[in-house]
Scaffold this motif. Structure first.
Motif, PDB file in Angstrom:
ATOM      1  N   GLN A   1      -8.614  -6.611  -0.415  1.00 50.73           N
ATOM      2  CA  GLN A   1      -8.467  -5.220  -0.849  1.00 50.73           C
ATOM      3  C   GLN A   1      -7.405  -4.494  -0.025  1.00 50.73           C
ATOM      4  OE1 GLN A   1      -9.548  -3.859  -3.449  1.00 50.73           O
ATOM      5  NE2 GLN A   1     -11.384  -4.948  -4.126  1.00 50.73           N
TER       6      GLN A   1
ATOM      7  N   TYR B   1      -4.011  -5.770  -1.141  1.00 47.74           N
ATOM      8  CA  TYR B   1      -3.669  -5.252  -2.470  1.00 47.74           C
ATOM      9  C   TYR B   1      -3.359  -3.754  -2.435  1.00 47.74           C
ATOM     10  CZ  TYR B   1      -4.179  -4.079  -7.438  1.00 47.74           C
ATOM     11  OH  TYR B   1      -3.966  -3.614  -8.717  1.00 47.74           O
ATOM     12  N   SER B   2      -4.204  -3.000  -1.731  1.00 50.64           N
ATOM     13  CA  SER B   2      -4.087  -1.533  -1.760  1.00 50.64           C
ATOM     14  C   SER B   2      -3.004  -1.006  -0.827  1.00 50.64           C
ATOM     15  CB  SER B   2      -5.430  -0.895  -1.391  1.00 50.64           C
ATOM     16  OG  SER B   2      -6.438  -1.312  -2.274  1.00 50.64           O
TER      17      SER B   2
ATOM     18  N   GLU C   1       0.342  -1.660  -2.540  1.00 52.22           N
ATOM     19  CA  GLU C   1       0.233  -0.327  -3.145  1.00 52.22           C
ATOM     20  C   GLU C   1      -0.390  -0.368  -4.542  1.00 52.22           C
ATOM     21  OE1 GLU C   1       4.471   0.545  -2.692  1.00 52.22           O
ATOM     22  OE2 GLU C   1       3.929   2.123  -1.263  1.00 52.22           O
ATOM     23  N   LYS C   2      -1.294  -1.328  -4.746  1.00 56.38           N
ATOM     24  CA  LYS C   2      -2.031  -1.507  -6.008  1.00 56.38           C
ATOM     25  C   LYS C   2      -1.127  -1.787  -7.212  1.00 56.38           C
ATOM     26  CE  LYS C   2      -6.053   1.233  -4.656  1.00 56.38           C
ATOM     27  NZ  LYS C   2      -6.972   2.338  -5.030  1.00 56.38           N
TER      28      LYS C   2
END
Length: 646
Positions: free
Chosen positions: A392, A395-396, A400-401
């Motif tokens: 997570q 990815y986030s 930056e998603k």
């Protein structure tokens, strides 16, 4: 192998040059030990040369001579080098001629013990060009480990460097290489030639590799370079007198390409042997599809070429596609924790491939150091299962998603990705290696060898080969068959457990054999136990895995001391040093505990050898010589099931 698979791989093969074409089936094999010798054969009758395909073909047919093959980024910011495909071809031909001048010929094994420099790629491709077999030993391994690998593969020549920096730490590689060669001589196997690259001890007149010369390295007044004129040769002197033209040696499809050692549960490393055609096709295609490679991409794999990830996804896969890659010598936190993102921004990296250990390390420092990643398009993970929290964050924060994550499962033995999502095509589940690659047929088996359907948990196996799978353990076909095929005849056994969910996604649950995955590197508990037991103060040793927030797993070691010896911090430091010297820094124990006695099975074997390193949900109560030691370590639910009196 289905007809469509033969046709599929046949179409892929059309993108490469073949001196002679193959005839008949694309793949032939036997995975069942009850039906005879295990074998895999790919494209019989075909002949080619991988070096020609990744360099000459790109320079002359694809007109990529002026395209950057590698941006080399040194340990120190500002140490940099740009190498084009044409320059790389010239340097490889020069070093291939050097190897031939030293008597290296087709089929000979060459040991390479070098840091992450462009000359490492040059050396391995020069071997391939003349049909020699390279055996690369990770530069973090000890002299003992290097000696063991040289002896096993009977190498005729060693290629090394004077030294290198890992962050602030100076590694005198030539000193370690000399120690290894002395150990070889002591065991009756002398190496008569050692070629050394001056990486840190550069001299005036040394020709730079590439279109620009790196700036002066950090001064190295402490670097003492031992020199034996009867054995040692200078890379630079040899190359200056060599021609930059060298005809490739045309090799059969199943001729050996390289040997790469991976830890074995017996403690003796296994020499995994890969061959030419199938490995070339498989690494080329997996790189292209798994990273959605496009001609204008800049790709960065942070692995070391001393591991299979570096072989397949720094050298062979990217070069086969004419890709531009970043080759990084340093550490992700040196000189500061923004280093990786500075490199991403500097070279406009679009595809980024790293290990969960590195992600967890950088997570500790939060979001602030992570900046300027606008160029990123695809993120990848490799080496070990990634925990959902790290996934997570990757990815986030890093992506930056907006960047898909390809969480790839594969092994030294598989040669390339076998379970992986495809970017923007496969719905992602944090921590899952998702689906099989083309032509890979996995299955989940129970202890009895029965295939489980639907959502299930058990042994991860594969039912048929793919082009890039290993062919044997070098010099030991019996070990190859026993390790990978004997337990479940008809299947390739990965040694990993897995869970398949209701959607068909695969989740790797960890090693089932006596192996640990530390920072993405497979280590044998037996090898570490042996290193500890060689110390005169240790009567017995046992090693298990313990969860670690950064490494994934760390080494927890129990030692029973000889009579009259008292455990102390000094002894603990000596034992850690012993393991470092015998195996390498990656195997340094995090914890060593004095255990007056170790529990035994009825047969006298340490019960710690039965540990399933994936299951962390049980506690073990050791009753040692009347003293109760209570602590929690990873244990399987079925612990002691075979020895009820333990």
């Amino acid at each position: 192998i289905l007809d469509w698979e033969n046709e599929f791989w046949g179409d892929i093969a059309k993108d490469f040059f073949w001196k002679t074409k193959h005839a008949g089936r694309f793949l032939d094999y036997n995975f069942d030990v009850t039906k005879g010798e295990i074998f895999v054969k790919c494209m019989e009758g075909a002949s080619t040369n991988i070096c020609y395909n990744v360099l000459d073909h790109n320079v002359h047919e694809r007109k990529l001579g002026d395209k950057v093959a590698f941006y080399w980024e040194g340990n120190e910011p500002g140490d940099e080098l740009t190498v084009t495909y044409r320059e790389l071809l010239q340097r490889v031909c020069q070093f291939a001629n050097v190897l031939k001048s030293q008597g290296v010929k087709k089929g000979d094994r060459v040991s390479i013990y070098m840091p992450m420099v462009v000359e490492l790629v040059v050396a391995m491709l020069a071997c391939v060009r003349i049909g020699a077999v390279h055996s690369i030993v990770f530069a973090g391994f000890s002299a003992e480990s290097l000696c063991e690998r040289i002896l096993d593969s009977q190498c005729s020549l060693l290629v090394t460097a004077d030294g290198f920096y890992r962050g602030d730490k100076l590694i005198n590689l030539k000193l370690l290489a000399d120690e290894a060669l002395q150990k070889c001589r002591d065991k009756g196997f002398p190496i008569h030639r050692c070629i050394m690259l001056k990486h840190l001890s550069k001299e005036e007149g040394d020709a730079p590799l590439g279109s620009q010369s790196p700036p002066a390295k950090r001064p190295c007044p402490d670097l003492q370079v031992p020199w034996n004129p009867e054995v040692d040769l200078c890379w630079h002197t040899l190359v200056r007198g060599a021609s930059d033209e060298c005809e490739p040696e045309w090799c059969e499809s199943e001729d050996p390409l390289f040997i790469l050692y991976t830890s074995g549960s017996t403690g003796k490393p296994k020499g995994v042997l890969h061959t030419l055609s199938g490995y070339m096709l498989y690494t080329a295609l997996t790189f292209k599809l798994v990273f959605d490679y496009q001609p204008d991409d800049v790709y960065w794999c942070t692995a070391d070429i001393g591991w299979i990830t570096g072989h397949s996804y720094i050298t062979y896969g990217p070069l086969a596609n004419g890709a531009t890659s970043v080759l990084f010598e340093g550490l992700p936190t040196y000189p500061d924790v923004s280093r990786m993102w500075e490199i991403v921004d500097k070279y406009h990296v679009t595809k980024f491939y790293t290990a969960p250990t590195a992600i967890r390390l950088l997570m500790k420092y939060g979001r602030e150091p992570v900046y300027k990643r606008d160029s990123l398009k695809v993120l990848g993970t490799v080496g070990e299962p990634i925990n959902p929290e790290a996934w997570q964050w990757y990815y986030s924060v890093v992506g930056e998603k907006r960047c898909p994550i390809v969480d790839t499962f594969w092994q030294t033995e598989t040669g390339g990705h076998v379970l992986t999502p495809l970017p923007a095509a496969t719905p992602m589940k944090p921590g899952s290696a998702t689906f099989p690659f083309f032509g890979v047929v996995p299955a989940v088996l129970n202890e009895s060898g029965e295939e489980l359907e639907g959502a299930s948990e058990g042994y991860l196996v594969f039912k048929q080969p793919w082009p890039g799978v290993m062919r044997t353990v070098y010099g030991n076909q019996q070990r190859f068959e026993t390790t990978y095929f004997k337990k479940f005849p008809g299947y390739y056994v990965t040694g990993d457990g897995c869970r398949r969910d209701k959607d068909g996604y695969y989740w790797i649950t960890g090693r089932i054999d006596d192996m640990l995955n530390v920072s993405g590197h497979l280590l044998s508990t037996a090898e570490v136990e042996s290193a500890l037991a060689e110390h005169e103060a240790v009567a017995e040793a046992a090693v298990v895995g313990r969860p670690h927030p950064v490494k994934g797993e760390s080494l927890y070691c129990f030692v029973t001391l000889t009579d009259g010896v008292t455990y102390s911090r000094t002894l603990e430091a000596e034992l850690k040093k012993q393991v470092r010297e015998k195996i390498g820094a990656i195997a340094t124990p995090d914890f060593i505990q004095n255990a007056p006695g170790l529990p035994k099975t009825r047969s006298g074997k340490d019960t710690t050898d039965q540990i399933n390193n994936n299951a962390y949900n049980s506690s073990l109560f050791f009753f040692l010589l009347g003293t109760v030691w209570i602590f929690t370590i990873p244990m399987p639910n079925r612990y002691f099931q075979n020895d009820s009196d333990s």
